[in-house]
Design a protein around this motif. Structure first.
Motif, short mmCIF file in Angstrom:
data_model
loop_
_atom_site.label_atom_id
_atom_site.label_comp_id
_atom_site.label_asym_id
_atom_site.label_seq_id
_atom_site.Cartn_x
_atom_site.Cartn_y
_atom_site.Cartn_z
N UNK A 90 63.43 -0.59 -9.40
CA UNK A 90 62.19 -1.45 -8.88
C UNK A 90 61.46 -2.05 -10.21
N UNK A 91 60.84 -3.14 -9.87
CA UNK A 91 60.38 -3.87 -10.75
C UNK A 91 58.86 -2.95 -11.01
N UNK A 92 58.46 -3.08 -12.14
CA UNK A 92 57.29 -1.86 -12.59
C UNK A 92 56.04 -2.27 -12.33
N UNK A 93 55.84 -3.49 -11.56
CA UNK A 93 54.64 -3.81 -11.21
C UNK A 93 53.94 -2.96 -10.05
N UNK A 94 54.95 -2.02 -9.40
CA UNK A 94 54.70 -1.07 -8.25
C UNK A 94 54.63 0.31 -9.21
N UNK A 96 54.12 4.52 -9.11
CA UNK A 96 54.66 5.82 -8.58
C UNK A 96 54.45 6.64 -9.60
N UNK A 97 54.10 7.84 -9.50
CA UNK A 97 53.96 8.93 -10.39
C UNK A 97 55.51 9.49 -10.95
N UNK A 98 56.51 9.51 -10.31
CA UNK A 98 57.61 10.15 -10.54
C UNK A 98 58.70 8.96 -10.97
N UNK A 99 58.97 8.60 -12.04
CA UNK A 99 60.14 7.55 -12.43
C UNK A 99 60.16 7.45 -13.78
N UNK A 100 61.45 7.00 -13.90
CA UNK A 100 62.00 6.70 -15.27
C UNK A 100 61.98 5.33 -15.60
N UNK A 101 61.06 5.16 -16.62
CA UNK A 101 60.71 3.83 -17.36
C UNK A 101 61.90 3.34 -18.09
N UNK A 105 59.61 -3.65 -17.68
CA UNK A 105 59.62 -4.29 -16.48
C UNK A 105 60.20 -3.64 -15.29
N UNK A 106 61.11 -2.44 -15.66
CA UNK A 106 61.97 -2.25 -14.69
C UNK A 106 62.07 -0.53 -14.60
N UNK A 107 61.85 0.20 -13.72
CA UNK A 107 61.93 1.71 -13.40
C UNK A 107 62.85 2.17 -12.35
N UNK A 108 63.18 3.55 -12.45
CA UNK A 108 64.00 4.05 -11.51
C UNK A 108 63.44 5.20 -11.03
N UNK A 109 63.40 5.52 -9.57
CA UNK A 109 63.10 6.67 -9.07
C UNK A 109 63.71 7.42 -7.98
#
Length: 190
Positions: A90-94, A96-101, A105-109
């Motif tokens: 997902x786009x990192x403008x959202x 969430x606590x548990x994510x891989x940056x 601009x992009x993260x994974x959860x």
């Protein structure tokens, strides 16, 4: 928006584009977004392979969640490893606590709350729901790059989130002037 987070020898945040010389037919015309890469190996997800059997409304309904009144993206096959595992790229403008940056601009959860927010129409602006992933052990990806099974280029958020899936494979290479369909005439090493 281009994502130029490749640092040092890490391929995190880059695309692997399968070449016509890819020996493994499971990866024909794949664009893999590398989510993590270090001395222990690499992990990525395919961003252009919609699942032929599952839809996001079916998954939301099966989880007892609401189906939002908006068009939802397809469910993607991220790779052949752990096909029962779900990820949200997902786009990192959202937040969430548990994510891989992966980049700025992009993260994974794998956090369920993100899927709940999507079902309520409050999720990330841009996202892919992905089943499974692609993984490599130490040195395995580097060996595959030398064998020219993959072309490595910087990732691009607009290709991940805005382009039709059928266009992503060619577009990911074309952003660097490479016609991937004739890649066999151009040999390079990572």
């Amino acid at each position: 928006m281009k994502n130029s987070s490749i640092q040092g020898d890490s391929l995190t945040g880059s695309f692997l584009i399968s070449t016509p010389q890819m020996p493994d037919p499971r990866f024909e015309e794949h664009v893999i977004y590398i989510c993590a890469h270090n001395s222990e190996g690499a992990m990525g997800v395919a961003v252009n392979q919609p699942h032929p059997l599952f839809t996001l409304p079916e998954i939301l309904q099966g989880a007892g969640m609401e189906i939002p009144d908006m068009e939802l993206p397809p469910v993607y096959i991220g790779g052949p490893v752990e096909m029962e595992s779900a990820f949200i790229l997902f786009s990192s403008n959202y937040e969430t606590e548990h994510k891989l940056e992966i980049s700025e601009t992009v993260s994974l959860t794998r956090e369920t709350r993100v899927l709940e927010d999507i079902s309520r129409g409050r999720g990330p602006d841009n996202y892919l729901f992905i089943l499974g992933y692609t993984g490599w052990g130490p040195g395995q990806l580097e060996n595959e790059l030398v064998a020219n099974g993959w072309l490595n280029v910087p990732g691009d958020d607009s290709i991940i989130f805005s382009l039709e899936d059928s266009m992503k494979w060619k577009a990911a290479a074309m952003q660097f002037g490479i016609d991937i369909t004739t890649f066999e005439d151009v040999i390079g090493y990572a």
